[in-house]
Design an enzyme around this catalytic site. Structure first.
Site, mmCIF file in Angstrom:
data_model
loop_
_atom_site.group_PDB
_atom_site.id
_atom_site.type_symbol
_atom_site.label_atom_id
_atom_site.label_comp_id
_atom_site.label_asym_id
_atom_site.label_seq_id
_atom_site.Cartn_x
_atom_site.Cartn_y
_atom_site.Cartn_z
ATOM 1 N N ARG A 21 7.356 24.956 -6.903
ATOM 2 C CA ARG A 21 8.089 24.449 -5.734
ATOM 3 C C ARG A 21 8.510 25.557 -4.784
ATOM 4 N NH1 ARG A 21 11.997 20.745 -8.960
ATOM 5 N NH2 ARG A 21 10.670 21.186 -10.736
ATOM 6 N N GLU B 199 16.477 27.279 -22.138
ATOM 7 C CA GLU B 199 17.489 26.675 -23.006
ATOM 8 C C GLU B 199 16.951 26.585 -24.442
ATOM 9 O OE1 GLU B 199 18.769 22.962 -21.449
ATOM 10 O OE2 GLU B 199 20.334 22.702 -22.966
#
Ligand code: AMP
Length: 187
Positions: A73, A110
């Protein structure tokens, strides 16, 4: 912690409110994540023009020689910005996408790790580099891209994001000697 970028005012009253072109989608891609969807922004040329104009102000503040965009993006904003300012564009990509010799950096997610790569000859001549991405969340991706720019020989002069999720404090993991700017902030 990356400082605010001098000369760039994130909260200046705009005639065109960019935030109205971001759609928030709860529980995507997994429960608990509030996804900030940039697709309505991409569909609106007036809003995109405003984004590129304001990213251009960030270029005025840090005077890059080229733009590095983060897959994927970051490409949506980095390439039109580079063209608008007559600068070159260099992609930082996921592993295995770039041909030839590459430099890679691993970074923590994460759960698990990820990797970004840049072509090893992309930043020859120590260009001043502005790193562009759509969104700053925990900052791991942008910090890795910044480390890659430095390892490849570029002078890292700034980070620019369309969106910043301030509650995730991504700014705190970006290098303290380089300013970072964002156009839309969610507290
Ligand atoms: P981070 O490394 O945590 O700063 O994550 C940054 C990258 O993940 C950006 O390139 C975004 O495209 C994507 N991302 C993370 N969180 C969100 C979110 N809430 N909405 C949309 N994209 C996100």
């Amino acid at each position: 912690m990356a400082a605010m970028m001098p000369g760039v005012e994130p909260f200046r009253q705009q005639s065109l409110d960019l935030q109205t072109h971001i759609r928030s989608i709860p529980d995507f891609p997994k429960p608990g994540i509030q996804f900030r969807d940039i697709n309505p922004l991409l569909r609106n040329p007036a809003a995109m023009n405003e984004v590129i104009r304001r990213l251009g102000e960030i270029c005025d503040a840090v005077q890059p020689d080229l733009i590095v965009g983060i897959e994927s993006r970051g490409f949506f904003f980095g390439i039109p910005l580079a063209l608008n300012r007559s600068l070159g564009f260099v992609p930082v990509r996921k592993p295995g996408k770039l041909p030839g010799t590459v430099i890679g950096v691993d970074y923590d997610l994460e759960y698990g790790t990820d990797r970004l790569e840049i072509q090893s000859d992309a930043l020859i001549g120590k260009p001043r580099v502005l790193v562009v991405d759509d969104l700053l969340a925990t900052g791991g991706t942008a910090a890795a891209a910044g480390a890659l720019v430095r390892e490849a020989g570029g002078q890292l002069v700034g980070f620019a994001f369309v969106i910043e999720l301030e509650n995730l404090a991504g700014r705190s993991v970006l290098p303290g000697d380089v300013p970072a700017a964002s156009l839309i902030r969610y507290p």
